[in-house]
Design a protein around this motif. Structure first.
Motif, short mmCIF file in Angstrom:
data_model
loop_
_atom_site.label_atom_id
_atom_site.label_comp_id
_atom_site.label_asym_id
_atom_site.label_seq_id
_atom_site.Cartn_x
_atom_site.Cartn_y
_atom_site.Cartn_z
N LYS A 42 0.83 -1.20 0.00
CA LYS A 42 0.00 0.00 0.00
C LYS A 42 0.86 1.25 0.00
O LYS A 42 0.57 2.23 -0.71
CB LYS A 42 -0.92 -0.01 1.22
CG LYS A 42 -1.86 1.19 1.29
CD LYS A 42 -2.78 1.09 2.51
CE LYS A 42 -3.71 2.31 2.58
NZ LYS A 42 -4.60 2.22 3.78
N GLU A 43 1.95 1.22 0.75
CA GLU A 43 2.83 2.38 0.84
C GLU A 43 3.52 2.67 -0.49
O GLU A 43 3.61 3.82 -0.92
CB GLU A 43 3.87 2.15 1.93
CG GLU A 43 4.85 3.30 2.10
CD GLU A 43 5.86 3.06 3.20
OE1 GLU A 43 7.06 3.27 2.96
OE2 GLU A 43 5.44 2.62 4.30
N VAL A 44 4.01 1.62 -1.14
CA VAL A 44 4.76 1.82 -2.38
C VAL A 44 3.86 2.30 -3.52
O VAL A 44 4.32 2.88 -4.50
CB VAL A 44 5.50 0.52 -2.77
CG1 VAL A 44 4.56 -0.49 -3.42
CG2 VAL A 44 6.66 0.83 -3.72
N ASN A 45 2.55 2.08 -3.37
CA ASN A 45 1.60 2.49 -4.40
C ASN A 45 0.93 3.83 -4.11
O ASN A 45 0.05 4.25 -4.86
CB ASN A 45 0.53 1.42 -4.61
CG ASN A 45 1.05 0.24 -5.39
OD1 ASN A 45 1.49 0.37 -6.53
ND2 ASN A 45 1.03 -0.94 -4.77
N GLU A 46 1.33 4.49 -3.05
CA GLU A 46 0.75 5.80 -2.75
C GLU A 46 1.12 6.80 -3.85
O GLU A 46 2.29 6.93 -4.21
CB GLU A 46 1.25 6.30 -1.39
CG GLU A 46 0.66 5.55 -0.21
CD GLU A 46 1.17 6.09 1.11
OE1 GLU A 46 2.00 7.02 1.08
OE2 GLU A 46 0.74 5.58 2.16
N GLY A 47 0.13 7.47 -4.38
CA GLY A 47 0.37 8.45 -5.44
C GLY A 47 0.45 7.83 -6.83
O GLY A 47 0.81 8.51 -7.80
N GLY A 48 0.12 6.55 -6.95
CA GLY A 48 0.15 5.88 -8.24
C GLY A 48 0.78 4.51 -8.16
O GLY A 48 1.52 4.21 -7.22
N MET A 49 0.46 3.66 -9.13
CA MET A 49 0.99 2.30 -9.12
C MET A 49 2.51 2.32 -9.25
O MET A 49 3.08 3.06 -10.06
CB MET A 49 0.37 1.50 -10.26
CG MET A 49 -1.13 1.30 -10.13
SD MET A 49 -1.56 0.36 -8.64
CE MET A 49 -0.96 -1.26 -9.07
N TYR A 50 3.15 1.51 -8.44
CA TYR A 50 4.62 1.57 -8.31
C TYR A 50 5.34 1.37 -9.63
O TYR A 50 6.38 1.98 -9.89
CB TYR A 50 5.10 0.53 -7.31
CG TYR A 50 5.05 -0.91 -7.77
CD1 TYR A 50 6.14 -1.50 -8.40
CD2 TYR A 50 3.91 -1.69 -7.57
CE1 TYR A 50 6.11 -2.81 -8.83
CE2 TYR A 50 3.87 -3.00 -8.00
CZ TYR A 50 4.96 -3.56 -8.63
OH TYR A 50 4.92 -4.86 -9.07
N MET A 51 4.79 0.50 -10.51
CA MET A 51 5.53 0.17 -11.74
C MET A 51 5.59 1.33 -12.72
O MET A 51 6.42 1.33 -13.63
CB MET A 51 4.92 -1.08 -12.41
CG MET A 51 3.55 -0.88 -13.03
SD MET A 51 2.19 -0.75 -11.84
CE MET A 51 2.04 -2.44 -11.27
N TYR A 52 4.73 2.34 -12.52
CA TYR A 52 4.72 3.48 -13.45
C TYR A 52 5.29 4.75 -12.84
O TYR A 52 5.38 5.78 -13.52
CB TYR A 52 3.29 3.75 -13.93
CG TYR A 52 2.66 2.56 -14.62
CD1 TYR A 52 3.28 1.95 -15.70
CD2 TYR A 52 1.44 2.04 -14.18
CE1 TYR A 52 2.70 0.85 -16.33
CE2 TYR A 52 0.86 0.95 -14.80
CZ TYR A 52 1.49 0.36 -15.87
OH TYR A 52 0.93 -0.72 -16.49
N LYS A 53 5.69 4.70 -11.59
CA LYS A 53 6.24 5.89 -10.95
C LYS A 53 7.59 6.28 -11.58
O LYS A 53 8.43 5.43 -11.83
CB LYS A 53 6.42 5.66 -9.45
CG LYS A 53 5.13 5.68 -8.64
CD LYS A 53 5.42 5.56 -7.16
CE LYS A 53 4.16 5.66 -6.33
NZ LYS A 53 4.44 5.55 -4.89
N ASN A 54 7.72 7.56 -11.83
CA ASN A 54 8.98 8.16 -12.31
C ASN A 54 9.39 7.72 -13.72
O ASN A 54 10.50 8.01 -14.14
CB ASN A 54 10.13 7.86 -11.35
CG ASN A 54 9.89 8.43 -9.97
OD1 ASN A 54 9.41 9.55 -9.82
ND2 ASN A 54 10.23 7.66 -8.95
#
Length: 300
Positions: free
Chosen positions: A10-22
């Protein structure tokens, strides 16, 4: 630290799905840190006193399967892989009418040049092409998989140059785990057990190849004569390491009629090997470039 898996996810996906961050910044994307981290973790494990060198295997599914291809290509400590429905393959396959595997970076950013450039750095297919020939690889593909398309898995599998590779195609299987995965994990454990049993022969042959290179350097890059090679290498080897410690059978030598420095693809030219029945369907083979690996005679 102290968090459950669900809390961490849940934490790593805050603000958007982790695989698409940055994305499309290849150095800030989540996978950059993940790959570097697990690579370093395997190297740390390999240095542990209770771990037999070069007897580490890997198995994983989906993203874990992709990391198997990646680690197989960049980490020298891992010698065997089992990858079930591997993700992150064939990101640019859409240009040839193929469906890329999860997470489909290019489609997420409408096939922009920036995402195409980044995606290639995290395409497990490219890492699969770096897997050395001596590593054993098992892959499982679900022919009804809509998350990691069969074409993307086959695109990666076809790039693997390993002498010992096999793919299991499961009709009707989606993005899931079937008994075939557990069967291959059992194979992996058995393979590593057999490999651990021949570590003494691997060590001996490494010393022999070093002695061979030293002798060759002192004799115009020539190879010792077939009838005298043990006598010629004895002083360089510094010990009697010409036989298998387990059964006493002598190692075999293949003399090359060419200067050592002139051998092309020396990583594929065999100089020492042992009898095929020495170690429970596993043998050690030494190559002209100095590396030694274990093989199943059937795989080689």
């Amino acid at each position: 630290q102290g968090k459950t898996i669900n809390e961490s996810y849940k934490e790593v996906n805050e603000g958007g799905m982790y695989m698409y961050k940055n994305i499309p910044d290849r150095e800030k994307t989540y996978f950059h840190h993940g790959i570097v981290g697990i690579h370093n973790a395997v190297n740390w494990l390999a240095r542990h006193e209770k771990v037999i060198p070069f007897c580490i295997g890997y198995h994983g599914s989906s993203q874990g399967g992709a990391f198997g291809f990646i680690l197989g290509g960049i980490n020298n400590q891992i010698n065997a892989l089992v990858c079930n429905v591997p993700a992150m393959c064939d990101h640019l396959g859409y240009k040839q009418g193929r469906l890329a595997g999860w997470p489909q970076f290019c489609r997420q950013m409408k096939n922009s040049p920036e995402i195409e450039a980044m995606a290639q750095y995290y395409d497990a297919m490219n890492f699969a092409s770096l897997i050395p020939r001596f590593k054993s690889v098992r892959v499982i593909v679900g022919l009804a998989d809509r998350t990691c398309s069969p074409s993307s898995v086959y695109a990666a599998y076809n790039q693997i140059p390993s002498f010992d590779k096999k793919i299991t195609s499961e009709i009707g299987m989606g993005h899931e785990v079937w008994p075939s995965y557990h069967k291959e994990i059992a194979w992996l454990k058995d393979y590593l057990r057999k490999r651990a049993n021949i570590t003494s022969c691997i060590s001996n042959m490494k010393q022999l190849t070093l002695a061979l290179h030293m002798w060759s350097s002192d004799h115009n890059d020539a190879f010792p004569a077939a009838e005298n090679w043990r006598k010629d290498l004895y002083d360089y080897a510094g010990a009697d390491i010409f036989n298998c410690p387990k059964n006493g059978k002598p190692y075999h030598y293949i003399r090359q009629d060419i200067a050592l420095k002139n051998i092309k693809q020396s990583n594929r030219v065999i100089v020492f090997y042992e009898d095929f029945d020495s170690h429970d369907d596993m043998i050690a083979i030494a190559f002209a470039d100095g590396h030694v690996q274990s093989y199943s005679p059937n795989g080689y």
